[in-house]
Every structure is written in C-alpha cells, then in structure tokens.
Design an enzyme around this catalytic site. Structure first.
Site, PDB file in Angstrom:
ATOM      1  N   ARG A 277    -103.029   0.069  21.278  1.00 28.92           N
ATOM      2  CA  ARG A 277    -102.514  -1.167  20.661  1.00 28.92           C
ATOM      3  C   ARG A 277    -101.014  -1.233  20.843  1.00 28.92           C
ATOM      4  NH1 ARG A 277    -107.183  -1.935  20.042  1.00 28.92           N
ATOM      5  NH2 ARG A 277    -108.413  -2.326  18.195  1.00 28.92           N
TER       6      ARG A 277
ATOM      7  N   LYS B 104    -106.720 -11.194  26.536  1.00 31.33           N
ATOM      8  CA  LYS B 104    -107.793 -10.568  27.314  1.00 31.33           C
ATOM      9  C   LYS B 104    -108.494 -11.590  28.230  1.00 31.33           C
ATOM     10  CE  LYS B 104    -111.376  -7.149  27.102  1.00 31.33           C
ATOM     11  NZ  LYS B 104    -111.706  -5.851  26.610  1.00 31.33           N
TER      12      LYS B 104
ATOM     13  N   ARG C  18    -116.925  -2.148  25.811  1.00 30.76           N
ATOM     14  CA  ARG C  18    -116.499  -0.760  25.550  1.00 30.76           C
ATOM     15  C   ARG C  18    -116.646  -0.457  24.072  1.00 30.76           C
ATOM     16  NH1 ARG C  18    -111.307   1.077  25.487  1.00 30.76           N
ATOM     17  NH2 ARG C  18    -111.755   3.282  25.682  1.00 30.76           N
TER      18      ARG C  18
END
Ligand code: BTN
Length: 331
Positions: free
Chosen positions: A327, A191, A126
């Site tokens: 965030r 992640k 992305r």
C-alpha cells in the site's frame, strides 16, 4: 442464471447499441412479446444496463464489442500466431483459469491453449478475492504452459507477465500505465488489471502453469460496485479508441511470446523493464502481512523478483510475494 441461446441472440442484437422494439426481438426469437420482454428483464437481472425509450424500444446503455475468434486471430502477428495452440472462446464460465486447470487435469493441454470468456461467474483474484467479471465489458483471458523447471524458477513468471501486459498496452499506443508489485496493472494510480498465476503439478514431473489476466475495458459503474479500490478501464483511460478484439490479440501476442521463452531466460530479461514500469518506485509504502505492517521506501524488484524495501533504519529487506499486500503510505 444460465444464458440460453435465446439470451445470446438478444445480447448479440443489443450489443450494437441500437434500439429494438419488443416486437422486433420477439420476431427474432420466434416467441411472444411477453417472452421477449422476460428475456430482457432476465438480462437486466444479470447486470446488463438497459435503456428503454417509448416509441423506440430498448437498447444497452453502452454498446459492447463482443469477442470474435476470427478477429482476434487475424490481429495476432504471424510470428506469434503459431504459438496459439487453440483459442477457446467461451460465453459464460465460472473462471477461465479454473476452466483451463480443469481441462488440463482431465487430459494434458498443449502449450499455448488460450481461454477467454465474455463473463465469469466466479472470477478469481489474488489473495482469495473475487474478480468482478460482468458480460462483455472487460477482458478475461487465461493461458496454459508447461515447464520442466522447478517451482522456484517459476516464481518470477507473474512479474514477467506484468511486463508483457504493459508492453502490449504500449504497442497499442497507450501510455500512463505501469505495475504495482507484485502484479497489478495501474493507470494513474488506479487499478486497470491484474494477473493471477496458478500452478498444477504434472504426474510426469514439471508443472503446468495457468496465467490469468483480467483487464478492465469498459466497465459500467453498476457492475463495479463490489470493487473495493480505485479502478479505471481502458476506454476511460484512453478514450475508447482501442477495440476489445485488438486488445485481446495484442495481449495474446506478448504473453505467449513471454511464455515461449521463459523456461530458457527466467526472470532476468524482465527485471529492468519491470523496474521501468514500476509505479511505486521511491514511494513511501507499507507492507501488510496479516496483522504485521512494515514501513519503508519501495526500491523496485530484486533479480529474483522480491520487492526491495528500504526501511527507516537504513536496512534493506527483500519482501517475497505471497500473502502480502503493498500500500502507498500517506506521506
Ligand atoms: C488480481 O487480483 O489482481 C488478479 C486478477 C486476475 C483476474 C483474471 S480474469 C481471467 C482469469 N480468470 C480468473 O478467474 N482470474 C483471472
């Protein structure tokens, strides 16, 4: 560097994790020992981690479960197998998303063509970022599907895909994973994977959508030096009990099932499940959009897929996906 047939023979041998002497490899390849040694060195330059022990030979530091079309297809349940128009298993390509988009531009592909690769040389993430894609260590999969509906109706597709991926992991007995808006897959805050949806207009109207999914499976620290955020892989998170081919099959099942029904249902049936998988719900966050920073508390997604942000003023703001990053705030 291009992988030749000979490199692939060496990879397939060493993928078992067993030691091979240079002489054994030379015999397999029908080349001299010096050439066999050069093939090993070339693989090392490509990022394969080798472990050489005198008297034993050389092996990969970690064994690799390479992708096998038959194993993947056999692990897909009969209902969803009919949705797979074709499974295109590539060794190395720039990007599986790019591969499908390019093929589709030449000649329209059928719904349900799936492309997977062992390695991507120009994996796309992305916001124009690169997606680190070493050989045999992760899952890189892309799916193509055409939609008659307008582009606005497709805005929730990547969110629905996030739910499909989380469900696939859940069905494999995994837990502790969830989603970070818009479409990161996290495990305990790190992640685990990501989704990149790319849309191509069709000449007869409608859109072809390529859904690209990257899942970290068993990534070496050497390969991951370019990743700029905390990450985790399936084998670390779950102890390596899930086979790579089984994982691929389950992802294909859930993603194709979602794509097959999305035109009719849209995002609606995925909003509640998405909010149940939301890792940032009720957390203090800030949204970065260029130079602009917006603070608030994340409240999940709206029925149309925007992030609901409760601002310190008490006002609610809906944040559209696009060129923004979410965030966690310090407190
Ligand atoms: C993200 O930035 O979180 C999205 C990453 C998407 C990566 C996958 S890997 C398979 C497909 N091919 C690509 O080049 N990108 C996607």
């Amino acid at each position: 560097m291009e992988l030749t047939d000979k490199h692939q023979i060496v990879i397939k041998k060493l993928a078992s994790g067993r030691f091979f002497s240079t002489q054994q490899l030379a015999d397999e390849l029908a080349v001299s020992r010096t050439s066999a040694w050069n093939y090993l060195k070339a693989l090392e330059r490509m990022g394969f981690e080798l472990h050489a022990v005198s008297g034993k030979g050389t092996r990969f530091k970690q064994a690799l479960e390479l992708l096998e079309a038959e194993q993947i297809i056999n692990n897909i349940s009969a209902d969803q197998r009919t949705l797979v128009a074709k499974l295109d298993l590539l060794d190395v390509c720039p990007s599986t998303n790019h591969h499908l988009l390019q093929q589709n531009a030449l000649k329209p592909l059928a719904n349900g063509v799936v492309c997977m690769a062992e390695m991507q040389t120009m994996g796309r993430g992305r916001l124009g970022k690169a997606w680190v894609s070493p050989y045999g260590q992760n899952i890189y999969a892309s799916f193509i599907w055409s939609f008659k509906s307008g582009i606005a109706a497709l805005s929730g597709l990547s969110l629905a895909c996030g739910v499909a991926v989380c469900r696939a992991l859940e069905e494999l007995g995994l837990s502790g994973h969830g989603l970070k808006w818009p479409n990161d897959i996290l495990w305990q805050g790190k992640k685990l994977g990501g989704i990149l949806v790319e849309i191509q207009g069709e000449s007869q109207g409608g859109y072809s959508v390529v859904v690209g999914i990257g899942i970290n499976y068993q990534m070496s620290s050497q390969a991951s030096t370019d990743i700029d955020q905390p990450w985790v892989d399936i084998c670390t998170a779950y102890g390596g009990e899930v086979g790579r081919n089984k994982l691929a099959a389950k992802l294909i099942e859930r993603v194709l099932e979602m794509l097959d029904s999305y035109e009719a249902t849209g995002l609606a049936p995925y909003v509640k499940p998405w909010n149940n998988f939301d890792c940032y719900k009720n957390k203090n966050v800030h949204i970065l959009s260029g130079e602009k920073v917006t603070q608030g508390v994340a409240k999940g997604i709206s029925p149309s897929g925007e992030l609901v942000l409760l601002k310190p003023s008490g006002e609610t703001q809906l944040i559209m996906s696009g060129e923004v990053s979410l965030r966690l705030s310090e407190c």
